[in-house]
Structures are given as C-alpha cells and as structure tokens.
Design a protein around this motif. Structure first.
Motif, PDB file in Angstrom:
ATOM      1  N   GLY A 117       0.825  -1.205   0.000  1.00 21.30           N
ATOM      2  CA  GLY A 117       0.000   0.000   0.000  1.00 21.30           C
ATOM      3  C   GLY A 117       0.859   1.253   0.000  1.00 21.30           C
ATOM      4  O   GLY A 117       0.572   2.221  -0.710  1.00 21.30           O
ATOM      5  N   ALA A 118       1.940   1.232   0.775  1.00 23.36           N
ATOM      6  CA  ALA A 118       2.853   2.379   0.829  1.00 23.36           C
ATOM      7  C   ALA A 118       3.540   2.592  -0.514  1.00 23.36           C
ATOM      8  O   ALA A 118       3.723   3.736  -0.949  1.00 23.36           O
ATOM      9  CB  ALA A 118       3.884   2.180   1.938  1.00 23.36           C
ATOM     10  N   ALA A 119       3.897   1.510  -1.189  1.00 25.29           N
ATOM     11  CA  ALA A 119       4.541   1.622  -2.504  1.00 25.29           C
ATOM     12  C   ALA A 119       3.574   2.230  -3.521  1.00 25.29           C
ATOM     13  O   ALA A 119       3.954   3.129  -4.292  1.00 25.29           O
ATOM     14  CB  ALA A 119       5.016   0.245  -2.981  1.00 25.29           C
ATOM     15  N   ARG A 120       2.330   1.773  -3.522  1.00 25.57           N
ATOM     16  CA  ARG A 120       1.337   2.326  -4.446  1.00 25.57           C
ATOM     17  C   ARG A 120       1.063   3.797  -4.138  1.00 25.57           C
ATOM     18  O   ARG A 120       0.978   4.626  -5.034  1.00 25.57           O
ATOM     19  CB  ARG A 120       0.032   1.543  -4.376  1.00 25.57           C
ATOM     20  N   LEU A 121       0.921   4.112  -2.849  1.00 22.82           N
ATOM     21  CA  LEU A 121       0.684   5.492  -2.443  1.00 22.82           C
ATOM     22  C   LEU A 121       1.864   6.370  -2.844  1.00 22.82           C
ATOM     23  O   LEU A 121       1.677   7.486  -3.342  1.00 22.82           O
ATOM     24  CB  LEU A 121       0.438   5.559  -0.932  1.00 22.82           C
ATOM     25  N   GLY A 122       3.071   5.878  -2.676  1.00 23.48           N
ATOM     26  CA  GLY A 122       4.261   6.631  -3.066  1.00 23.48           C
ATOM     27  C   GLY A 122       4.285   6.954  -4.551  1.00 23.48           C
ATOM     28  O   GLY A 122       4.620   8.074  -4.950  1.00 23.48           O
ATOM     29  N   ALA A 123       3.902   5.990  -5.379  1.00 27.27           N
ATOM     30  CA  ALA A 123       3.862   6.218  -6.827  1.00 27.27           C
ATOM     31  C   ALA A 123       2.833   7.295  -7.175  1.00 27.27           C
ATOM     32  O   ALA A 123       3.092   8.169  -8.018  1.00 27.27           O
ATOM     33  CB  ALA A 123       3.535   4.913  -7.551  1.00 27.27           C
ATOM     34  N   ILE A 124       1.695   7.248  -6.526  1.00 21.95           N
ATOM     35  CA  ILE A 124       0.654   8.255  -6.769  1.00 21.95           C
ATOM     36  C   ILE A 124       1.150   9.636  -6.333  1.00 21.95           C
ATOM     37  O   ILE A 124       0.955  10.633  -7.038  1.00 21.95           O
ATOM     38  CB  ILE A 124      -0.652   7.891  -6.031  1.00 21.95           C
ATOM     39  N   GLU A 125       1.789   9.700  -5.191  1.00 20.78           N
ATOM     40  CA  GLU A 125       2.244  10.986  -4.664  1.00 20.78           C
ATOM     41  C   GLU A 125       3.338  11.613  -5.515  1.00 20.78           C
ATOM     42  O   GLU A 125       3.418  12.837  -5.623  1.00 20.78           O
ATOM     43  CB  GLU A 125       2.669  10.832  -3.208  1.00 20.78           C
ATOM     44  N   ILE A 126       4.165  10.803  -6.152  1.00 21.14           N
ATOM     45  CA  ILE A 126       5.183  11.346  -7.071  1.00 21.14           C
ATOM     46  C   ILE A 126       4.489  11.991  -8.272  1.00 21.14           C
ATOM     47  O   ILE A 126       4.820  13.109  -8.664  1.00 21.14           O
ATOM     48  CB  ILE A 126       6.172  10.236  -7.508  1.00 21.14           C
ATOM     49  N   ALA A 127       3.503  11.282  -8.822  1.00 21.40           N
ATOM     50  CA  ALA A 127       2.744  11.835  -9.961  1.00 21.40           C
ATOM     51  C   ALA A 127       1.986  13.094  -9.543  1.00 21.40           C
ATOM     52  O   ALA A 127       1.939  14.079 -10.288  1.00 21.40           O
ATOM     53  CB  ALA A 127       1.780  10.786 -10.510  1.00 21.40           C
ATOM     54  N   GLN A 128       1.420  13.084  -8.338  1.00 17.72           N
ATOM     55  CA  GLN A 128       0.657  14.231  -7.854  1.00 17.72           C
ATOM     56  C   GLN A 128       1.558  15.434  -7.660  1.00 17.72           C
ATOM     57  O   GLN A 128       1.158  16.572  -7.946  1.00 17.72           O
ATOM     58  CB  GLN A 128      -0.068  13.887  -6.548  1.00 17.72           C
ATOM     59  N   ALA A 129       2.779  15.232  -7.189  1.00 19.78           N
ATOM     60  CA  ALA A 129       3.701  16.353  -6.968  1.00 19.78           C
ATOM     61  C   ALA A 129       4.032  17.039  -8.291  1.00 19.78           C
ATOM     62  O   ALA A 129       4.016  18.276  -8.368  1.00 19.78           O
ATOM     63  CB  ALA A 129       4.977  15.860  -6.279  1.00 19.78           C
ATOM     64  N   ARG A 130       4.291  16.246  -9.325  1.00 20.76           N
ATOM     65  CA  ARG A 130       4.570  16.839 -10.647  1.00 20.76           C
ATOM     66  C   ARG A 130       3.364  17.633 -11.134  1.00 20.76           C
ATOM     67  O   ARG A 130       3.502  18.752 -11.628  1.00 20.76           O
ATOM     68  CB  ARG A 130       4.897  15.739 -11.653  1.00 20.76           C
ATOM     69  N   TRP A 131       2.178  17.037 -11.016  1.00 19.41           N
ATOM     70  CA  TRP A 131       0.925  17.666 -11.456  1.00 19.41           C
ATOM     71  C   TRP A 131       0.679  18.965 -10.696  1.00 19.41           C
ATOM     72  O   TRP A 131       0.369  19.995 -11.286  1.00 19.41           O
ATOM     73  CB  TRP A 131      -0.200  16.657 -11.240  1.00 19.41           C
ATOM     74  N   ALA A 132       0.818  18.920  -9.367  1.00 26.57           N
ATOM     75  CA  ALA A 132       0.576  20.110  -8.535  1.00 26.57           C
ATOM     76  C   ALA A 132       1.589  21.212  -8.843  1.00 26.57           C
ATOM     77  O   ALA A 132       1.228  22.392  -8.898  1.00 26.57           O
ATOM     78  CB  ALA A 132       0.628  19.743  -7.055  1.00 26.57           C
ATOM     79  N   ASN A 133       2.835  20.840  -9.048  1.00 28.03           N
ATOM     80  CA  ASN A 133       3.858  21.839  -9.375  1.00 28.03           C
ATOM     81  C   ASN A 133       3.545  22.525 -10.702  1.00 28.03           C
ATOM     82  O   ASN A 133       3.682  23.745 -10.826  1.00 28.03           O
ATOM     83  CB  ASN A 133       5.245  21.199  -9.429  1.00 28.03           C
TER      84      ASN A 133
END
Length: 166
Positions: A117-133
């Motif tokens: 779950g942490a690995a999946r969440l981490g992948a989502i958060e990396i994509a979200q950081a790029r999107w938010a930036n």
C-alpha cells in the motif's frame, strides 16, 4: 394579466432576492462543485497507473497515519462511514491495508498501510507532486492561500450549520 404572467408574478413575489454577496457565494459554490469534479477526474488519472482511484487514494493516505479507525477516516474525509468501510475492505483484500486492534475501542479496528500500500501510495504521490507543481505555477502562493482560506471558512460555516441541524 394572463395566466403565465400571473404565475411568474407569484413566483417573483415569493422568492427572496439574493444580495450581491449571496450572488457571489452562489457563483463560488457552483465553481467549487465544478472544480471538485475536475479534481476527482484528475485524481483518478493520477491514481490509475497504481491501480487506484481518487477515493481509494484518500483512504490509503489516511491509513498511513495508522492510528485511525474507518469511522475516523470517514469523518476526516467528510464521507459516509459505510462507503469508506467498503473501500477499506477492498483495499484490505488486495493487501494494501490491514486492520489492527484498537486499544480504545474493541470493535473499531485501526487501519494500517501495508508495504505494498505504501509503494502504491508513493507512486501516486510522485505523480501528484509533478501535477501540482505544474498547475501551481500558474498562480501565486498568495492567491492559492487566499482561496484555501475562503474555502476553509465556508466549510467551517457549513459544518456548523450541519451540526446545528443534528
């Protein structure tokens, strides 16, 4: 006066006119609802490569704290407990979260994030950081902070109204 004009007259007479602020708040509310739809769609796209949806992502992120029950997660997200329970049960069956004993409540288990779950969440958060930036670059931080403050204040007022109705 014909029948249609008479009905329109009655409707206008029985309707409270909005103030300028009321009109502005109504426009704000409609815009916020439309934005919520766009944000959910964007969240679904961000979470899709990890096999998740926006809703599942929210539960995974809450599970990271590992000291919250399903009911507490639901309250924090402003969602119905039953819906969060269904999501949590699916996430648990997929090995993305687990349930742990709650020292404060016999039946309400605590939701914990698993390594997968942490690995999946981490992948989502990396994509979200790029999107938010990328999107954030179109605004100043002051503009976004001001918008957040208005939304937080509106949510607080609406929550108080809901509590008064209970």
């Amino acid at each position: 006066m014909n029948e249609i004009q008479n009905r329109q007259h009655v409707v206008k007479r029985n309707r409270l006119e909005r103030t300028m602020e009321g009109d502005a708040f109504s426009a704000f509310a409609i815009t916020a609802l439309r934005l919520a739809g766009h944000l959910t769609a964007a969240g679904d796209q961000l979470a899709k490569p990890a096999g998740q949806t926006s809703a599942r992502w929210q539960v995974l992120a809450a599970a990271r704290r590992s000291n919250m029950s399903v009911a507490q997660i639901a309250r924090a997200l402003g969602l119905a407990r039953q819906g969060v329970q269904r999501l949590a049960d699916v996430l648990e069956s997929e090995g993305l979260i687990s349930y742990a004993d709650n020292p404060h409540h016999q039946r309400a288990k605590l939701v914990q994030l698993t390594a997968e779950g942490a690995a999946r969440l981490g992948a989502i958060e990396i994509a979200q950081a790029r999107w938010a930036n990328e999107l954030g670059a179109a605004f100043t931080s002051a503009e976004l902070n001001s918008a957040c403050a208005v939304m937080a204040r509106a949510m607080k007022m609406l929550a108080a109204d809901e509590a008064a109705d209970d």
